[in-house]
Design an enzyme around this catalytic site. Structure first.
Site, PDB file in Angstrom:
ATOM      1  N   TYR A 148     -24.212  34.384  16.152  1.00  7.70           N
ATOM      2  CA  TYR A 148     -23.167  33.466  16.622  1.00  7.70           C
ATOM      3  C   TYR A 148     -23.817  32.310  17.392  1.00  7.70           C
ATOM      4  O   TYR A 148     -23.506  31.138  17.165  1.00  7.70           O
ATOM      5  CB  TYR A 148     -22.207  34.253  17.514  1.00  7.70           C
ATOM      6  N   LYS A 152     -23.698  28.225  16.678  1.00 11.98           N
ATOM      7  CA  LYS A 152     -23.163  27.272  17.664  1.00 11.98           C
ATOM      8  C   LYS A 152     -24.238  26.257  18.076  1.00 11.98           C
ATOM      9  O   LYS A 152     -23.925  25.098  18.344  1.00 11.98           O
ATOM     10  CB  LYS A 152     -22.621  28.011  18.888  1.00 11.98           C
TER      11      LYS A 152
HETATM   12  N1  LIG Z   1     -13.261  32.934  23.898  1.00 11.81           N
HETATM   13  C1  LIG Z   1     -14.460  32.611  24.357  1.00 11.81           C
HETATM   14  O1  LIG Z   1     -14.998  33.237  25.306  1.00 11.81           O
HETATM   15  C2  LIG Z   1     -15.199  31.438  23.741  1.00 11.81           C
HETATM   16  C3  LIG Z   1     -16.386  31.009  24.365  1.00 11.81           C
HETATM   17  C4  LIG Z   1     -17.089  29.946  23.821  1.00 11.81           C
HETATM   18  C5  LIG Z   1     -16.621  29.326  22.691  1.00 11.81           C
HETATM   19  N2  LIG Z   1     -15.467  29.763  22.090  1.00 11.81           N
HETATM   20  C6  LIG Z   1     -15.034  29.069  20.870  1.00 11.81           C
HETATM   21  O2  LIG Z   1     -13.713  28.604  21.056  1.00 11.81           O
HETATM   22  C7  LIG Z   1     -13.104  28.452  19.769  1.00 11.81           C
HETATM   23  C8  LIG Z   1     -11.706  29.056  19.805  1.00 11.81           C
HETATM   24  O3  LIG Z   1     -11.798  30.453  19.960  1.00 11.81           O
HETATM   25  P1  LIG Z   1     -10.777  31.310  20.845  1.00 11.81           P
HETATM   26  O4  LIG Z   1     -11.518  31.807  22.011  1.00 11.81           O
HETATM   27  O5  LIG Z   1      -9.513  30.536  21.041  1.00 11.81           O
HETATM   28  O6  LIG Z   1     -10.546  32.581  19.931  1.00 11.81           O
HETATM   29  P2  LIG Z   1      -9.397  32.977  18.879  1.00 11.81           P
HETATM   30  O7  LIG Z   1      -8.065  32.916  19.525  1.00 11.81           O
HETATM   31  O8  LIG Z   1      -9.848  34.259  18.287  1.00 11.81           O
HETATM   32  O9  LIG Z   1      -9.502  31.812  17.820  1.00 11.81           O
HETATM   33  C9  LIG Z   1     -10.399  31.763  16.750  1.00 11.81           C
HETATM   34  C10 LIG Z   1      -9.668  31.070  15.653  1.00 11.81           C
HETATM   35  O10 LIG Z   1     -10.535  30.686  14.597  1.00 11.81           O
HETATM   36  C11 LIG Z   1      -9.776  30.773  13.432  1.00 11.81           C
HETATM   37  N3  LIG Z   1     -10.589  30.889  12.239  1.00 11.81           N
HETATM   38  C12 LIG Z   1     -11.617  31.735  12.022  1.00 11.81           C
HETATM   39  N4  LIG Z   1     -12.074  31.582  10.769  1.00 11.81           N
HETATM   40  C13 LIG Z   1     -11.300  30.610  10.205  1.00 11.81           C
HETATM   41  C14 LIG Z   1     -11.268  30.014   8.933  1.00 11.81           C
HETATM   42  N5  LIG Z   1     -12.118  30.402   7.961  1.00 11.81           N
HETATM   43  N6  LIG Z   1     -10.364  29.045   8.685  1.00 11.81           N
HETATM   44  C15 LIG Z   1      -9.483  28.663   9.632  1.00 11.81           C
HETATM   45  N7  LIG Z   1      -9.455  29.200  10.865  1.00 11.81           N
HETATM   46  C16 LIG Z   1     -10.354  30.171  11.145  1.00 11.81           C
HETATM   47  C17 LIG Z   1      -8.943  32.045  13.593  1.00 11.81           C
HETATM   48  O11 LIG Z   1      -7.854  31.958  12.710  1.00 11.81           O
HETATM   49  P3  LIG Z   1      -7.086  33.254  12.140  1.00 11.81           P
HETATM   50  O12 LIG Z   1      -5.938  33.449  13.089  1.00 11.81           O
HETATM   51  O13 LIG Z   1      -6.663  32.838  10.775  1.00 11.81           O
HETATM   52  O14 LIG Z   1      -8.067  34.395  12.136  1.00 11.81           O
HETATM   53  C18 LIG Z   1      -8.567  31.948  15.055  1.00 11.81           C
HETATM   54  O15 LIG Z   1      -7.349  31.287  15.245  1.00 11.81           O
HETATM   55  C19 LIG Z   1     -14.036  29.114  18.769  1.00 11.81           C
HETATM   56  O16 LIG Z   1     -14.799  28.121  18.112  1.00 11.81           O
HETATM   57  C20 LIG Z   1     -14.954  29.949  19.652  1.00 11.81           C
HETATM   58  O17 LIG Z   1     -16.188  30.177  19.049  1.00 11.81           O
HETATM   59  C21 LIG Z   1     -14.752  30.807  22.592  1.00 11.81           C
END
Ligand SMILES: NC(=O)c1ccc[n+]([C@@H]2O[C@H](COP(=O)([O-])OP(=O)(O)OC[C@H]3O[C@@H](n4cnc5c(N)ncnc54)[C@H](OP(=O)(O)O)[C@@H]3O)[C@@H](O)[C@H]2O)c1
Length: 243
Positions: A148, A152
């Site tokens: 991951y 990133k």
């Molecule tokens: N949470 C953390 O601690 C954290 C920290 C650093 C960075 N981030 C980044 O923040 C961003 C948002 O994540 P989040 O924390 O809000 O988690 P989340 O609620 O799990 O969101 C991830 C989203 O990505 C979507 N996704 C994954 N594969 C996809 C695809 N092939 N096509 C379209 N959509 C897709 C998922 O859609 P589905 O509903 O269809 O599965 C889900 O809505 C991500 O890029 C993550 O890497 C998160």
């Protein structure tokens, strides 16, 4: 009114961004897999904030569909937030290349595929803002999540290059590096309270940084200093740590 396109709109951070920008009178295009799931969110945003909200199908892994997806968008966005991502299973990815590839493609290749198309349009129009949600995980590879993290890291480098290229065309690129955020993605991860953000805090930080035309932010802010320390740990020590 400006139009914000959110890619990966079912994410918890995306949802917070949708409320933040709608509250500032932006019309929204919410793009996601099975976008029917967004019907309730879309109508709540419309009623609460008197904005227009479109829902469109988008799969980051369906690279071949991206040109037609963007072609069909009407109106075209003034801003795009690339939010989708996939944490994946690091242990599994070490022996199962399909899992490794899914992590790489969901966090990097898919973003390149769609943002290349949008960047070219913004460059032609000599306007636009691209917001990429990367991660602190890209700042230094760690044993527990380097697949991951490496995807990133590639995404952060891509955004840096886009910013350098598109500055000449008046297109702004903002790199967002969240630390821990309490979302679906981290539901099974033990999160240290004081350095864990709510999605709404991330959305506020993104909006402020977008307004100030910042190039890169860490959210919560203290992650900038935490990551500085982590990057400075000498490799002979770092490799002995269980991180
Ligand atoms: N949470 C953390 O601690 C954290 C920290 C650093 C960075 N981030 C980044 O923040 C961003 C948002 O994540 P989040 O924390 O809000 O988690 P989340 O609620 O799990 O969101 C991830 C989203 O990505 C979507 N996704 C994954 N594969 C996809 C695809 N092939 N096509 C379209 N959509 C897709 C998922 O859609 P589905 O509903 O269809 O599965 C889900 O809505 C991500 O890029 C993550 O890497 C998160």
């Amino acid at each position: 009114m400006k139009q914000l396109l959110i890619l990966g709109a079912t994410s918890d951070i995306a949802r917070a961004l949708a409320y933040k920008y709608a509250g500032q009178s932006y019309n929204l295009t919410l793009a996601a897999r099975n976008s029917d799931r967004l019907a309730e969110l879309a109508s709540d945003l419309e009623i609460r904030h008197q904005v227009k909200v479109e829902r469109v199908e988008f799969d980051a892994l369906d690279f071949g569909s991206h040109a037609a997806f963007y072609e069909r968008l009407s109106p075209k966005p003034d801003l795009v937030a690339c939010v989708f991502g996939y944490l994946g299973d690091q242990k599994k990815a070490q022996t199962d290349f399909e899992e490794a590839k899914k992590i790489i493609d969901s966090n990097y290749t898919g973003a390149v595929s769609i943002l290349n198309i949008i960047a070219n349009d913004f460059e032609r129009r000599k306007a636009g803002t691209i917001i990429g949600i990367s991660s602190v995980a890209g700042d230094r590879g760690r044993g527990s999540n380097y697949l991951y993290g490496s995807a990133k890291a590639a995404f952060s480098a891509y955004l840096s290059g886009l910013r350098n290229r598109l500055a000449k065309a008046n297109v702004h690129v903002l790199t967002v590096k969240p630390g821990f955020v309490r979302t679906k993605m981290t539901a099974n991860v033990p999160l240290p309270g004081p350095v864990t953000a709510k999605p709404e805090q991330v959305a506020n930080d993104v909006f402020k940084a977008d307004r100030a035309r910042k190039h890169q932010i860490y959210t919560l802010w203290m992650w900038q200093y935490l990551m500085l320390i982590i990057r400075l740990i000498p490799e002979p020590i770092f490799k002995r740590l269980n991180l």
